[in-house]
Design an enzyme around this catalytic site. Structure first.
Site, PDB file in Angstrom:
ATOM      1  N   CYS A 135      -9.323   0.366  15.696  1.00 31.12           N
ATOM      2  CA  CYS A 135     -10.239   0.442  14.556  1.00 31.12           C
ATOM      3  C   CYS A 135     -11.249   1.561  14.759  1.00 31.12           C
ATOM      4  CB  CYS A 135     -10.949  -0.900  14.373  1.00 31.12           C
ATOM      5  SG  CYS A 135     -11.973  -0.917  12.907  1.00 31.12           S
ATOM      6  N   THR A 201      -5.518   3.409  12.078  1.00 30.27           N
ATOM      7  CA  THR A 201      -5.923   4.374  11.048  1.00 30.27           C
ATOM      8  C   THR A 201      -6.610   5.611  11.634  1.00 30.27           C
ATOM      9  OG1 THR A 201      -7.958   3.137  10.757  1.00 30.27           O
ATOM     10  CG2 THR A 201      -6.148   2.613   9.272  1.00 30.27           C
ATOM     11  N   CYS A 345      12.804  27.745 -13.876  1.00 34.45           N
ATOM     12  CA  CYS A 345      11.350  27.557 -13.836  1.00 34.45           C
ATOM     13  C   CYS A 345      10.677  28.641 -12.999  1.00 34.45           C
ATOM     14  CB  CYS A 345      11.017  26.181 -13.274  1.00 34.45           C
ATOM     15  SG  CYS A 345      11.425  26.014 -11.543  1.00 34.45           S
TER      16      CYS A 345
HETATM   17  C1  LIG Z   1      -8.369  -2.385   4.753  1.00 36.08           C
HETATM   18  C2  LIG Z   1      -7.726  -2.267   6.111  1.00 36.08           C
HETATM   19  C3  LIG Z   1      -8.155  -3.060   7.141  1.00 36.08           C
HETATM   20  C4  LIG Z   1      -7.566  -2.972   8.385  1.00 36.08           C
HETATM   21  N1  LIG Z   1      -7.982  -3.807   9.332  1.00 36.08           N
HETATM   22  C5  LIG Z   1      -7.358  -3.783  10.538  1.00 36.08           C
HETATM   23  C6  LIG Z   1      -7.679  -4.736  11.545  1.00 36.08           C
HETATM   24  O1  LIG Z   1      -8.511  -5.603  11.343  1.00 36.08           O
HETATM   25  N2  LIG Z   1      -7.048  -4.674  12.726  1.00 36.08           N
HETATM   26  C7  LIG Z   1      -6.095  -3.709  12.989  1.00 36.08           C
HETATM   27  O2  LIG Z   1      -5.538  -3.703  14.092  1.00 36.08           O
HETATM   28  N3  LIG Z   1      -5.765  -2.812  12.071  1.00 36.08           N
HETATM   29  C8  LIG Z   1      -6.357  -2.823  10.848  1.00 36.08           C
HETATM   30  N4  LIG Z   1      -5.957  -1.933   9.893  1.00 36.08           N
HETATM   31  C9  LIG Z   1      -4.932  -0.919  10.197  1.00 36.08           C
HETATM   32  C10 LIG Z   1      -3.513  -1.380   9.808  1.00 36.08           C
HETATM   33  O3  LIG Z   1      -3.126  -2.497  10.552  1.00 36.08           O
HETATM   34  C11 LIG Z   1      -2.452  -0.281  10.046  1.00 36.08           C
HETATM   35  O4  LIG Z   1      -2.459   0.090  11.412  1.00 36.08           O
HETATM   36  C12 LIG Z   1      -2.695   0.966   9.230  1.00 36.08           C
HETATM   37  O5  LIG Z   1      -3.119   0.597   7.930  1.00 36.08           O
HETATM   38  C13 LIG Z   1      -1.442   1.870   9.132  1.00 36.08           C
HETATM   39  O6  LIG Z   1      -0.382   1.254   8.453  1.00 36.08           O
HETATM   40  P1  LIG Z   1      -0.026   1.559   6.905  1.00 36.08           P
HETATM   41  O7  LIG Z   1       0.111   3.010   6.751  1.00 36.08           O
HETATM   42  O8  LIG Z   1       1.222   0.766   6.624  1.00 36.08           O
HETATM   43  O9  LIG Z   1      -1.186   1.017   6.098  1.00 36.08           O
HETATM   44  C14 LIG Z   1      -6.536  -2.031   8.620  1.00 36.08           C
HETATM   45  C15 LIG Z   1      -6.094  -1.234   7.562  1.00 36.08           C
HETATM   46  C16 LIG Z   1      -6.670  -1.363   6.323  1.00 36.08           C
HETATM   47  C17 LIG Z   1      -6.170  -0.516   5.175  1.00 36.08           C
HETATM   48  S1  SF4 Z   2      16.478  27.550  -8.350  1.00 39.00           S
HETATM   49 FE1  SF4 Z   2      15.185  25.765  -8.705  1.00 39.00          FE
HETATM   50  S2  SF4 Z   2      13.092  26.545  -8.392  1.00 39.00           S
HETATM   51 FE2  SF4 Z   2      14.420  28.321  -8.670  1.00 39.00          FE
HETATM   52  S3  SF4 Z   2      14.303  28.797 -10.862  1.00 39.00           S
HETATM   53 FE3  SF4 Z   2      16.094  27.496 -10.556  1.00 39.00          FE
HETATM   54  S4  SF4 Z   2      15.335  25.425 -10.916  1.00 39.00           S
HETATM   55 FE4  SF4 Z   2      13.537  26.702 -10.608  1.00 39.00          FE
END
Ligand SMILES: Cc1cc2nc3c(=O)[nH]c(=O)nc-3n(C[C@H](O)[C@H](O)[C@H](O)COP(=O)(O)O)c2cc1C
Ligand code: SF4
Ligand SMILES: Cc1cc2nc3c(=O)[nH]c(=O)nc-3n(C[C@H](O)[C@H](O)[C@H](O)COP(=O)(O)OP(=O)(O)OC[C@H]3O[C@@H](n4cnc5c(N)ncnc54)[C@H](O)[C@@H]3O)c2cc1C
Ligand code: SF4
Ligand code: SF4
Lengths: 419, 444
Positions: A135, A201, A345
């Site tokens: 954390c 995170t 495009c």
């Molecule tokens: C709101 C929130 C709260 C979190 N609280 C915790 C926590 O209490 N303990 C923990 O180990 N990780 C916590 N995390 C981290 C998540 O467990 C996880 O490692 C992180 O979100 C990456 O995974 P994701 O990309 O699937 O979200 C939290 C994440 C979020 C978004």
């Molecule tokens: S090759 Fe793909 S990116 Fe290039 S002009 Fe054609 S559609 Fe657009």
């Protein structure tokens, strides 16, 4: 039907999809719903001395109309009393004995405190511990979370204390807010942990409101950095997982976390070295029901490839990652445009012209233009293919250079021998 | 009445539609949509600006290229222009709703009363513009931005030309037409409405008083059908009819059956306008189009034809009016003759089928067989013309030195479409040509 059972340091689950310790695992009610939906396991919202949270807590990075490609939070660990959490853990385990429940823990860096917490929690039936050294906000200011995770010696120390009393496997959850993830993983391994999980995170700040100049999210006009997760962090997480997987001094298995939303994401984590995966943001964004496709898609993928078990994926592509010096300098690909698919495009043209190697020509013939790659000049960077909006319109094709494979390392040695 | 007639057939996009559509745009390079626009609006760029929330900048990008951007957003045949060229068509997907996004950006500045342009520093040069329609206004806008002083002479009471008076209200409201004219007036114009050049003022006078003169007087009313009974009551010129309906001036009861002669863009407008007007008055009339050729030869666009059918308009092909029959000085029937296409040399001509006359009950007859040319005006002004089409060179200069022309008055059938967007482009080019001329002129 392939065997989806996963095994992380002896912790077996009916499938490799766990909910990460986060809001979705806050309470027994939620975890019950998750298990009903099919999740293989849940890491309970981090237990410790209950805290007081602030509002607001989350903010998202959107890209065009894609919502939440990244999520930032300044929430702390559980704000519910320990005995309430333990009672609910016991109820969940009783209702779903085949699923995995891991207790996530956070404490101050004192042996006695950790001993007490571990002993107290394992009075209920759990399958393992996860030590939250990740954390990055709030708790770190109080000497916990990533404040521990940023010091390999502290990781090792706390892992040891925990192992002294724990009767179930201990997972160390690592913070990505370091320069080299392997140091933390090695320390956990050294301290006797049974597995590592990563990533937690990443330090982040979503933005500033252009009207009010308030940070986003803000608490009464102010904010602190938060932790970033969701699809945008997946590449970072994949790399860190793989670095740990290939490191000979990290002798323990890995639970992969970070930006996993689909079975495809999960397969990538498994192939690069994770034994199972954990999910947070995707469940926050779409609800527990997403696990149905994760399980179904993974199963179909295994069946289609004739693989009997999830175990066959674990680490199967881990060693495809190496250092740059080992890459073959004589391998050449070039872009080739399928004129039948091209919708004109000109995005490939302007990308190559302004930001690559000026090797896409536009042939303008009474009003209509054709884009053609000068294959002699093309360096095979992939940029045009990346910007092309049409699926499979630009293909990167291999060109035979007639030269044997030679890496930078080999070339340096060869040149050295010549002098 | 206002509900039916005033309600736009194109609803503005909702905020979510704007977001989705703006983000769906691929931001093409040298985009085909831009190249398909006669005024070359940088579509990719204005949509990109909407997507970043820079809506004012977006509106400016549009109006920079096209001073009639707000009316064009509503009346351009986008299927044939920008949207028809959008790369999504090739990808098998629906094109970006460019016209609707353009409208969004311009509604944004209109609602907030944002002024997009400023006049240029005063050059001391004076230009007279004859006609305050889209062509005249576009020329005036750019000449003001170049810093020249402008006087517009307009025969009618209000500016906007056919945008104000001619295009049916459910496609372009008077309010929008006048707002757009107002944006030009705000740059500081001397506007003389109710003045008909060639009648109230001579061109000689203007040539003498101004450094340059621009002829932007458009075309005339619908020509006479040239048949018996044409002067009976209940027989209308489509443009007069639309104008009265649009300006909410009294229009007598249309009766049960309305006949419209012709099948071009003006006819479609007259047909749908009559239908809506009758519904608004609680007495829906049968509104029928009579055309001397077939559906395939119609000059109206396919989408206009489809729209008319959706509105409940009936179509009778291969017939031409021969006589208007009246009772108490009011039309009550029209005699038609069947027609067929015959090949004469390399041309297909319409020929009546002898003895095939038939009579239809008609309570209101609207003639929409095109617009006449202002031959008398050009004769009075002493400007060379070809059957009422003012002759211009590549720089849009007429036969008289110091006199330019732009818009419908130089519209040559078969060369291009008489469209707002075309005349806006001409106005822009005329302004550039005049500016170059004035800058080259040695100060007196
Ligand atoms: C709101 C929130 C709260 C979190 N609280 C915790 C926590 O209490 N303990 C923990 O180990 N990780 C916590 N995390 C981290 C998540 O467990 C996880 O490692 C992180 O979100 C990456 O995974 P994701 O990309 O699937 O979200 C939290 C994440 C979020 C978004
Ligand atoms: S090759 Fe793909 S990116 Fe290039 S002009 Fe054609 S559609 Fe657009
Ligand atoms: C019924 C109808 C529907 C149409 N629908 C569409 C459409 O959907 N989309 C589209 O793009 N285009 C449409 N058009 C065409 C479009 O309106 C014209 O191409 C455009 O208005 C031409 O602009 P202009 O300035 O050249 O002429 P006008 O708009 O005709 O303006 C000319 C102005 O000059 C004035 N004038 C004339 N003589 C004199 C004089 N001697 N002295 C002073 N002032 C004079 C007139 O009063 C008028 O205000 C439609 C036209 C009609 C008739
Ligand atoms: S691969 Fe790179 S260098 Fe080659 S054409 Fe595409 S953008 Fe250009
Ligand atoms: S062609 Fe279509 S997708 Fe491309 S810039 Fe124009 S509107 Fe956008």
């Amino acid at each position: 039907m392939a065997n989806l059972q996963s095994n992380l340091a002896g912790i077996k689950s009916p499938n490799p999809f766990w909910l990460a310790s986060a809001p979705p695992t806050n309470s027994g009610y939620q975890v019950m719903r998750a298990f009903e939906a099919g999740w293989g396991g849940a890491v309970w919202k981090t237990l410790g001395t209950p805290i007081t949270n602030v509002t607001s807590r989350f903010a998202a990075l959107d890209y065009k109309q894609n919502k939440i490609i990244g999520l930032n939070n300044i929430e702390l660990i559980t704000d519910r009393p320990l005995d309430v959490n333990l009672k609910e853990i016991a109820e969940c385990k009783k209702a779903f004995p085949d699923r995995t429940i891991i207790a996530s823990l956070m404490e101050v860096c004192e042996q006695k405190a950790w001993h007490e917490l571990v002993k107290r929690v394992q009075e209920v039936d759990i399958d393992g511990f996860e030590l939250n050294f990740g954390c990055p906000h709030g708790m770190s200011e109080r000497g916990m979370g990533s404040a521990v995770g940023q010091h390999p010696d502290l990781i090792e120390q706390v892992a040891e204390w925990t192992k002294e009393v724990a009767r179930v496997p201990v997972i160390v959850k690592l913070t990505p807010n370091i320069t080299d993830i392997r140091f933390g993983a090695r320390a956990a391994s050294e301290g006797g942990a049974d597995a590592v999980s990563l990533i937690n995170t990443i330090n982040s700040l979503i933005g500033v409101d252009l009207e009010t100049w308030n940070p986003v999210p803000h608490v009464d006009g102010k904010s602190s950095h938060g932790g970033y997760c969701g699809p945008a962090v997946k590449p970072i997480a994949l790399n860190m997982v793989n670095e740990c997987a290939r490191d000979p001094e990290v002798r323990i298995p890995i639970s992969g976390i970070g930006g996993i939303e689909t079975w495809k994401d999960a397969v990538e984590f498994l192939l690069l070295g994770a034994s199972n995966v954990q999910v947070c943001t995707a469940a926050m964004h779409h609800g527990f029901r997403i696990v149905e496709d994760m399980i179904d898609g993974l199963n179909n993928y295994l069946d289609e490839r004739g693989l009997a078990s999830v175990q066959d994926l674990v680490g199967a592509a881990a060693n495809r990652i190496t250092t740059w010096e080992n890459l073959n300098l004589n391998y050449k690909i070039v872009a080739r445009i399928d004129q039948d698919k091209c919708i004109h495009c000109n995005k490939c043209y302007v990308a190559c012209e302004d930001a690559a190697h000026q090797c896409i020509d536009r042939l303008i013939n009474n009003g209509s233009s054709t884009v053609v790659v000068d294959e002699q000049e093309c360096v095979g960077c992939n940029l045009c293919q990346m910007v092309c909006p049409v699926e499979e319109c630009i293909e990167m094709v291999q060109i035979d250079t007639g030269l044997p494979p030679e890496s930078w390392k080999q070339r340096s040695l060869r040149l050295e021998a010549l002098t | 009445m206002s509900e039916q007639l005033g309600a736009s057939i194109h609803k503005p996009l909702s905020e979510i539609e704007v977001t989705i559509e703006a983000n769906r745009c691929l931001y093409c390079y040298d985009a085909p949509c831009m190249n398909a626009c006669p005024t070359h609006i940088d579509v990719a760029s204005f949509i990109q600006k909407i997507s970043t929330g820079n809506v004012k900048g977006s509106a400016r990008t549009i109006m920079e290229a096209n001073a009639m951007g707000a009316s064009c957003a509503r009346v351009c045949p986008t299927e044939e222009l920008c949207e028809g060229a959008c790369v999504y068509n090739e990808a098998g997907d629906s094109p970006i709703r460019i016209g609707d996004l353009q409208r969004y950006a311009l509604d944004y500045v209109a609602e907030r009363d944002i002024q997009l342009f400023e006049p240029g520093p005063d050059t001391g040069k004076r230009v007279a513009i004859i006609g305050g329609g889209p062509a005249g206004l576009s020329t005036a806008r750019d000449l003001r931005r170049f810093g020249h002083a402008i006087t517009i002479f307009e025969a009618k009471d209000q500016l906007g030309g056919l945008n104000t008076y001619g295009i049916v209200p459910f496609r372009l409201s008077v309010e929008t037409a006048l707002w757009e004219a107002e944006q030009v007036v705000k740059l500081g114009l001397d506007v003389r409405t109710g003045v008909r050049v060639g009648f109230d003022v001579t061109l000689e006078q203007l040539v003498k008083d101004y450094d340059a003169v621009v002829l932007a007087c458009g075309m005339g009313n619908v020509p006479k059908l040239g048949i018996e009974g044409e002067n009976l009551e209940g027989v209308w010129d489509a443009l007069d009819f639309i104008e009265r309906a649009k300006l909410r001036l009294p229009v007598p009861d249309l009766g049960e059956r309305v006949a419209v002669i012709g099948a071009g863009n003006t006819a479609i407008d007259a047909l749908t306008c009559a239908k809506r007007l009758s519904i608004a008055r609680g007495k829906e009339a049968r509104v029928i189009c009579y055309y001397r050729r077939g559906a395939e030869q119609m000059t109206a666009y396919q989408f206009e034809y489809d729209f008319a059918k959706e509105e409940g308009i009936e179509f009778r092909f291969f017939c031409a009016p021969t006589r208007v029959i009246g009772q108490n000085l009011h039309v009550n029937a029209v005699e038609f003759v069947r027609t067929q296409l015959e090949t004469q040399g390399d041309r297909e001509v319409v020929a009546p089928v002898a003895g095939s006359e038939f009579t239809e009950p008609v309570d209101t007859l609207i003639s929409a067989i095109g617009q006449s040319r202002l031959i008398e005006t050009f004769e009075r002004l002493g400007i060379a013309h070809d059957f009422g089409v003012v002759k211009v060179d590549d720089a849009l200069q007429t036969s008289r030195p110091g006199v330019w022309a732009a818009g419908d008055c130089i519209f040559e059938k078969g060369m291009r479409e008489a469209m707002v967007v075309e005349v806006a482009q001409q106005g822009k080019l005329a302004a550039q040509s005049i500016d170059a001329y004035l800058n080259a002129k040695v100060p007196a």
